[in-house]
Scaffold this motif. Structure first.
Motif, PDB file in Angstrom:
ATOM      1  N   GLY A 122      49.677  36.773  39.676  1.00  0.00           N
ATOM      2  CA  GLY A 122      49.532  38.140  39.206  1.00  0.00           C
ATOM      3  C   GLY A 122      48.919  38.176  37.818  1.00  0.00           C
ATOM      4  O   GLY A 122      48.167  39.095  37.473  1.00  0.00           O
ATOM      5  N   LYS A 123      49.220  37.162  37.003  1.00  0.00           N
ATOM      6  CA  LYS A 123      48.628  37.072  35.664  1.00  0.00           C
ATOM      7  C   LYS A 123      47.117  36.880  35.761  1.00  0.00           C
ATOM      8  O   LYS A 123      46.358  37.397  34.952  1.00  0.00           O
ATOM      9  N   VAL A 124      46.698  36.109  36.756  1.00  0.00           N
ATOM     10  CA  VAL A 124      45.268  35.894  36.960  1.00  0.00           C
ATOM     11  C   VAL A 124      44.589  37.203  37.350  1.00  0.00           C
ATOM     12  O   VAL A 124      43.533  37.556  36.821  1.00  0.00           O
ATOM     13  N   THR A 125      45.204  37.939  38.263  1.00  0.00           N
ATOM     14  CA  THR A 125      44.639  39.215  38.687  1.00  0.00           C
ATOM     15  C   THR A 125      44.514  40.172  37.501  1.00  0.00           C
ATOM     16  O   THR A 125      43.524  40.898  37.366  1.00  0.00           O
ATOM     17  N   ALA A 126      45.527  40.169  36.628  1.00  0.00           N
ATOM     18  CA  ALA A 126      45.480  41.032  35.446  1.00  0.00           C
ATOM     19  C   ALA A 126      44.291  40.688  34.556  1.00  0.00           C
ATOM     20  O   ALA A 126      43.658  41.582  33.982  1.00  0.00           O
ATOM     21  N   CYS A 127      43.964  39.409  34.451  1.00  0.00           N
ATOM     22  CA  CYS A 127      42.809  39.002  33.640  1.00  0.00           C
ATOM     23  C   CYS A 127      41.485  39.373  34.303  1.00  0.00           C
ATOM     24  O   CYS A 127      40.472  39.536  33.627  1.00  0.00           O
ATOM     25  N   LEU A 128      41.499  39.514  35.623  1.00  0.00           N
ATOM     26  CA  LEU A 128      40.282  39.879  36.344  1.00  0.00           C
ATOM     27  C   LEU A 128      40.031  41.395  36.332  1.00  0.00           C
ATOM     28  O   LEU A 128      38.904  41.837  36.544  1.00  0.00           O
ATOM     29  N   LEU A 129      41.072  42.182  36.099  1.00  0.00           N
ATOM     30  CA  LEU A 129      40.939  43.640  36.213  1.00  0.00           C
ATOM     31  C   LEU A 129      39.805  44.225  35.374  1.00  0.00           C
ATOM     32  O   LEU A 129      39.055  45.082  35.869  1.00  0.00           O
ATOM     33  N   PRO A 130      39.649  43.826  34.092  1.00  0.00           N
ATOM     34  CA  PRO A 130      38.535  44.415  33.321  1.00  0.00           C
ATOM     35  C   PRO A 130      37.180  44.190  33.970  1.00  0.00           C
ATOM     36  O   PRO A 130      36.324  45.078  33.960  1.00  0.00           O
ATOM     37  N   GLU A 131      36.991  42.998  34.566  1.00  0.00           N
ATOM     38  CA  GLU A 131      35.726  42.718  35.243  1.00  0.00           C
ATOM     39  C   GLU A 131      35.557  43.598  36.479  1.00  0.00           C
ATOM     40  O   GLU A 131      34.462  44.087  36.765  1.00  0.00           O
ATOM     41  N   LEU A 132      36.636  43.810  37.210  1.00  0.00           N
ATOM     42  CA  LEU A 132      36.562  44.619  38.418  1.00  0.00           C
ATOM     43  C   LEU A 132      36.232  46.067  38.087  1.00  0.00           C
ATOM     44  O   LEU A 132      35.562  46.753  38.862  1.00  0.00           O
ATOM     45  N   LEU A 133      36.721  46.541  36.945  1.00  0.00           N
ATOM     46  CA  LEU A 133      36.462  47.917  36.535  1.00  0.00           C
ATOM     47  C   LEU A 133      35.054  48.101  35.981  1.00  0.00           C
ATOM     48  O   LEU A 133      34.427  49.142  36.178  1.00  0.00           O
ATOM     49  N   LYS A 134      34.554  47.077  35.310  1.00  0.00           N
ATOM     50  CA  LYS A 134      33.246  47.196  34.652  1.00  0.00           C
ATOM     51  C   LYS A 134      32.080  46.879  35.573  1.00  0.00           C
ATOM     52  O   LYS A 134      30.991  47.414  35.393  1.00  0.00           O
ATOM     53  N   ARG A 135      32.309  46.002  36.543  1.00  0.00           N
ATOM     54  CA  ARG A 135      31.182  45.478  37.311  1.00  0.00           C
ATOM     55  C   ARG A 135      31.369  45.774  38.791  1.00  0.00           C
ATOM     56  O   ARG A 135      32.186  45.141  39.464  1.00  0.00           O
ATOM     57  N   PRO A 136      30.622  46.726  39.325  1.00  0.00           N
ATOM     58  CA  PRO A 136      30.768  47.101  40.735  1.00  0.00           C
ATOM     59  C   PRO A 136      30.583  45.933  41.690  1.00  0.00           C
ATOM     60  O   PRO A 136      31.251  45.869  42.729  1.00  0.00           O
ATOM     61  N   GLU A 137      29.706  45.001  41.360  1.00  0.00           N
ATOM     62  CA  GLU A 137      29.472  43.878  42.259  1.00  0.00           C
ATOM     63  C   GLU A 137      30.709  42.993  42.355  1.00  0.00           C
ATOM     64  O   GLU A 137      31.079  42.528  43.437  1.00  0.00           O
ATOM     65  N   MET A 138      31.360  42.746  41.221  1.00  0.00           N
ATOM     66  CA  MET A 138      32.587  41.962  41.240  1.00  0.00           C
ATOM     67  C   MET A 138      33.667  42.685  42.044  1.00  0.00           C
ATOM     68  O   MET A 138      34.420  42.065  42.804  1.00  0.00           O
ATOM     69  N   TYR A 139      33.738  43.996  41.883  1.00  0.00           N
ATOM     70  CA  TYR A 139      34.726  44.767  42.626  1.00  0.00           C
ATOM     71  C   TYR A 139      34.440  44.699  44.122  1.00  0.00           C
ATOM     72  O   TYR A 139      35.360  44.558  44.941  1.00  0.00           O
ATOM     73  N   ARG A 140      33.175  44.793  44.497  1.00  0.00           N
ATOM     74  CA  ARG A 140      32.803  44.725  45.915  1.00  0.00           C
ATOM     75  C   ARG A 140      33.200  43.381  46.510  1.00  0.00           C
ATOM     76  O   ARG A 140      33.754  43.304  47.619  1.00  0.00           O
ATOM     77  N   ILE A 141      32.935  42.309  45.783  1.00  0.00           N
ATOM     78  CA  ILE A 141      33.259  40.979  46.293  1.00  0.00           C
ATOM     79  C   ILE A 141      34.766  40.782  46.367  1.00  0.00           C
ATOM     80  O   ILE A 141      35.288  40.203  47.312  1.00  0.00           O
TER      81      ILE A 141
END
Length: 204
Positions: free
Chosen positions: A112-131
């Protein structure tokens, strides 16, 4: 006695004709990514150089496997989630408890800590969110199938909102994993308590 590094082993494996790449190097690289993210390194700041140093391999070893950092991150997320769970298909309640428990075990709390670190990228970058969604959707679909089966066989209400019920089951679990949002909710019996609470409104 001569020691062989993970990188050397990977290179030897690569040079052997007809042999697959070294799984030890793959595992070391993925583990390095997850360790760095769990330690608080943001996905944006994560570098191939840092991953290579942590894994004990050269950058070339990483680039032979992944074309860029984004591809590496998504493989790390998929590895973190583990294999897809397989419901027994006998009881909707039992299947839902199993699926929620799989999301709430100690391993997933750590990640869950890893997911929390990924959240900013998922919010900023649509491609990362799509993947990221492409990794998560097969897991969500398993729970969807269990809920739909419950509607079809009469265990669940005929007018049940499948997507909203899915959100009610997964949302609290993800929040507890990442933030331990409510420390007053005990870990013991969590999956059973959550599923039973949702089923009080969802059962036929």
């Amino acid at each position: 006695m001569t020691t062989v590094s993970v990188d050397d082993a990977a290179d030897q494996e690569r040079k052997a004709p007809g042999r697959p790449r070294d799984a030890r190097a793959d595992a070391a690289i993925i583990e390095a990514v997850l360790d760095l993210l769990a330690a608080g390194q943001s996905a944006d700041a994560l570098s191939i150089e840092a991953v290579a140093a942590r894994a004990g391999v050269g950058k070339a070893t990483i680039y032979r496997r992944w074309p860029n950092k984004e591809a590496l991150l998504i493989d790390a997320v998929a590895t973190m989630k583990g294999p897809l769970p397989m419901p027994a298909g006998e009881s909707v309640r039992d299947d839902l408890v199993m699926l929620v428990a799989a999301m709430r075990n100690k391993r997933m709390e750590e990640y869950g800590k890893v997911t929390a670190c990924l959240l900013p990228e998922l919010l900023k970058r649509p491609e990362m969110y799509r993947i990221y969604r492409s990794v998560m959707e097969p897991r969500r679909d398993i729970m969807r199938q269990v809920l739909r089966r419950g509607v079809e066989n009469g265990e669940l209400r005929a007018d049940l909102d499948i997507e909203l019920t899915l959100l009610m089951l997964a949302g609290p679990t993800i929040t507890q994993n990442m933030l331990r949002w409510n420390p007053n909710v005990p870990d013991e019996g969590y999956a059973e308590a959550l599923v039973d609470a949702v089923l009080r409104g969802a059962a036929a």
